[in-house]
Design a protein around this motif. Structure first.
Motif, mmCIF file in Angstrom:
data_model
loop_
_atom_site.group_PDB
_atom_site.id
_atom_site.type_symbol
_atom_site.label_atom_id
_atom_site.label_comp_id
_atom_site.label_asym_id
_atom_site.label_seq_id
_atom_site.Cartn_x
_atom_site.Cartn_y
_atom_site.Cartn_z
ATOM 1 N N PRO A 244 13.877 -1.741 -13.850
ATOM 2 C CA PRO A 244 12.436 -1.476 -13.735
ATOM 3 C C PRO A 244 12.131 -0.061 -13.224
ATOM 4 C CG PRO A 244 12.967 -3.636 -12.834
ATOM 5 C CD PRO A 244 14.272 -2.965 -13.105
ATOM 6 N N TRP A 246 8.721 2.120 -11.925
ATOM 7 C CA TRP A 246 7.314 2.068 -11.534
ATOM 8 C C TRP A 246 6.794 3.490 -11.359
ATOM 9 C CZ3 TRP A 246 4.792 -2.658 -10.972
ATOM 10 C CH2 TRP A 246 5.595 -3.788 -10.957
ATOM 11 N N ASP A 248 3.420 5.743 -9.903
ATOM 12 C CA ASP A 248 2.205 5.682 -9.099
ATOM 13 C C ASP A 248 1.517 7.051 -9.090
ATOM 14 O OD1 ASP A 248 0.241 4.773 -7.395
ATOM 15 O OD2 ASP A 248 1.616 3.957 -5.901
ATOM 16 N N ARG A 252 -0.316 8.784 -13.977
ATOM 17 C CA ARG A 252 -0.916 7.993 -15.062
ATOM 18 C C ARG A 252 -1.879 8.847 -15.879
ATOM 19 N NH1 ARG A 252 -2.122 4.780 -10.696
ATOM 20 N NH2 ARG A 252 -4.353 4.998 -11.148
ATOM 21 N N ARG A 277 7.903 2.449 -21.446
ATOM 22 C CA ARG A 277 8.895 1.603 -20.770
ATOM 23 C C ARG A 277 8.610 1.451 -19.283
ATOM 24 N NH1 ARG A 277 14.737 3.788 -22.642
ATOM 25 N NH2 ARG A 277 15.361 2.217 -21.112
ATOM 26 N N ALA A 278 7.744 2.290 -18.743
ATOM 27 C CA ALA A 278 7.475 2.279 -17.304
ATOM 28 C C ALA A 278 6.311 1.352 -16.965
ATOM 29 C CB ALA A 278 7.180 3.695 -16.819
ATOM 30 N N ASN A 279 6.299 0.874 -15.749
ATOM 31 C CA ASN A 279 5.213 0.052 -15.233
ATOM 32 C C ASN A 279 4.258 0.936 -14.444
ATOM 33 O OD1 ASN A 279 6.469 -2.660 -15.914
ATOM 34 N ND2 ASN A 279 8.034 -1.839 -14.553
ATOM 35 N N ILE A 281 1.379 1.642 -11.819
ATOM 36 C CA ILE A 281 0.837 1.005 -10.631
ATOM 37 C C ILE A 281 -0.648 1.302 -10.519
ATOM 38 C CG2 ILE A 281 0.868 1.073 -8.095
ATOM 39 C CD1 ILE A 281 3.898 1.435 -8.298
ATOM 40 N N HIS A 282 -1.444 0.239 -10.397
ATOM 41 C CA HIS A 282 -2.898 0.385 -10.380
ATOM 42 C C HIS A 282 -3.533 0.008 -9.046
ATOM 43 C CE1 HIS A 282 -3.126 1.225 -14.685
ATOM 44 N NE2 HIS A 282 -2.226 0.276 -14.856
ATOM 45 N N ASP A 286 0.294 -4.122 -7.130
ATOM 46 C CA ASP A 286 1.418 -3.541 -7.869
ATOM 47 C C ASP A 286 2.407 -2.864 -6.930
ATOM 48 O OD1 ASP A 286 0.370 -4.368 -10.285
ATOM 49 O OD2 ASP A 286 -0.618 -2.460 -10.718
ATOM 50 N N ASN A 289 4.624 -5.386 -5.334
ATOM 51 C CA ASN A 289 5.605 -5.890 -6.303
ATOM 52 C C ASN A 289 6.721 -4.873 -6.542
ATOM 53 O OD1 ASN A 289 4.303 -8.351 -6.711
ATOM 54 N ND2 ASN A 289 3.037 -7.545 -8.392
ATOM 55 N N ALA A 290 6.362 -3.596 -6.537
ATOM 56 C CA ALA A 290 7.337 -2.546 -6.851
ATOM 57 C C ALA A 290 8.475 -2.506 -5.839
ATOM 58 C CB ALA A 290 6.638 -1.194 -6.916
#
Length: 421
Positions: A244, A246, A248, A252, A277-279, A281-282, A286, A289-290
């Motif tokens: 994973p 992430w 931040d 974005r 592929r990246a998540n 963070i909003h 998030d 979770n990261a």
């Protein structure tokens, strides 16, 4: 006809880049940045009425942060790439939000600046009075540029920040100067050392990140939201990192801007795949979770001076299974440099020993010593070289090397120095 060149900033220091170029009829300001410290510093003052136009090489605040000053009382055209203006708006807005108390301008002046921008393509020449200028790819940041100024037979090149080596995100700046030059204003950030081999550096970074994650840890990568974060995303994707990721902070928004201006990227398709592929963070959910699962977190700021990276440090610093991978130059006096040198970090006002593993990876977007020497050797004509945008030792050493090893005239100027070209 001579051209006058006045050094307003970035002389024997990194920060507040600004150079005044002109004839009796026409005067250009090349960048007008800030020195990033507790209280932002600015270059030498220039009366706005004496400026006909501003050419902005790229969006980083040490080059762009003071440009809104020239929009307070009157409108001045600002030339550069379209992407530079989008990124500068993002960075200067954040600058005003964080440091507005210390700044001589406000959001309204930034908006006026953006309204007065004139987007240019690389290589297009603009005529203004008895000067002509064009911008050329600098390979440093998406949208970044060098500036070539002409008047009659005189030619001055301002490198801005330049990188001639290909990275995952960008192609290196090409050598495009077939004509003779009379003066070159050259950055000296890494004049004292070479960078490691890029392919080996990327492999080492991904291997080390994989090791930490597979051992159950989280890798925090403090990185600038514009440029370095995207480079790290592309590096991880190019080496098939399977865990994973992430992202931040302002990264974005910067990702969206780069996607809209993908012609500036080395491989737009690979960039979009890396971002996909990246998540992203909003919010706080998030972020929680990261840090729960092993993976990589990319967050600003690159030198741990504020930003969400500090929040993650507070969560990760005390456990040896985690790691902090610094991927930018760490200016002395910043929390990132303190972490590198002492292994300590300020957590909620108290200095703490960091138990997490700390490593530095030299993902520079500036040319190193070898590339700077190669650039100077490739110059046509017999130009005067002004070495700027480096600490005192870097600027003076590069100027001395140019004189002794290459045989050109070279000077490490002081703020206020004027040269007639």
């Amino acid at each position: 006809m001579s051209i006058q060149l006045k050094c307003l900033g970035a002389t024997q220091e990194i920060g507040r880049s600004a150079f005044f170029v002109g004839t009796k009829r026409t005067k250009l300001l090349l960048d007008y940045g800030t020195l990033m410290s507790d209280e932002p510093g600015f270059p030498m003052h220039v009366p706005p009425k004496e400026v006909d136009a501003i050419v902005l090489t790229h969006a980083h605040l040490d080059h762009s942060g003071g440009v809104p000053i020239f929009q307070i009382y009157e409108s001045k055209p600002v030339f550069g790439t379209a992407l530079t203006f989008e990124l500068a708006h993002l960075l200067i807005s954040d600058f005003i939000h964080l440091s507005g108390y210390y700044l001589p301008f406000e959001y309204l002046d930034l908006e006026n600046m953006i309204r007065n921008t004139v987007p240019l393509k690389y290589g297009r020449e603009v005529k203004m009075g008895d000067l002509q200028f064009s911008i050329l790819d600098a390979g440093h940041l998406p949208g970044s540029a060098q500036v070539l100024v002409k008047s009659g037979k005189k030619r001055i090149l301002y490198s801005g920040d330049i990188n001639t080596i290909d990275t995952q995100l960008l192609k290196g700046a090409p050598n495009m100067f077939e004509e003779e030059l009379d003066a070159v204003v050259l950055e000296s950030t890494y004049a004292l050392r070479d960078h490691p081999d890029r392919a080996l550096l990327e492999s080492s970074f991904v291997e080390e990140a994989t090791r930490v994650v597979e051992d159950g840890g989280t890798v925090l990568v403090p990185a600038f939201g514009v440029g370095r974060s995207q480079e790290i995303l592309c590096v991880l994707a190019s080496r098939n990192f399977r865990y994973p990721i992430w992202v931040d902070g302002m990264t974005r928004k910067a990702n969206e801007m780069l996607a809209r201006n993908s012609e500036s990227l080395r491989d737009p398709t690979s960039f979009k795949e890396a971002v996909g592929r990246a998540n992203m963070i909003h919010g706080w959910s998030d972020r929680r979770n990261a840090v729960k699962k092993p993976g990589v977190i990319i967050a600003p700021a690159g030198m741990l001076k504020g930003g969400t990276a500090v929040l993650y440090m507070e969560k990760l610093y005390s456990k040896p299974e985690h790691a902090v991978f610094l991927v930018s130059f760490q200016i002395p006096g910043t929390p990132g440099r303190e972490l590198m040198d002492t292994g300590r970090f300020l957590v909620k006002g108290k200095s703490k020993d960091v138990q997490a593993e700390v490593k530095h990876f030299d993902f520079s977007s500036h040319s190193g010593r070898k590339e700077l020497h190669e650039m100077v050797k490739s110059l046509k004509g017999d130009p005067l070289v002004l070495t700027v945008h480096g600490d005192e030792d870097s600027c003076k050493t590069l100027a001395n090397d140019i004189k002794e090893e290459i045989g050109l005239s070279a000077v490490s100027p002081q703020a206020g120095d004027i040269f007639k070209i």
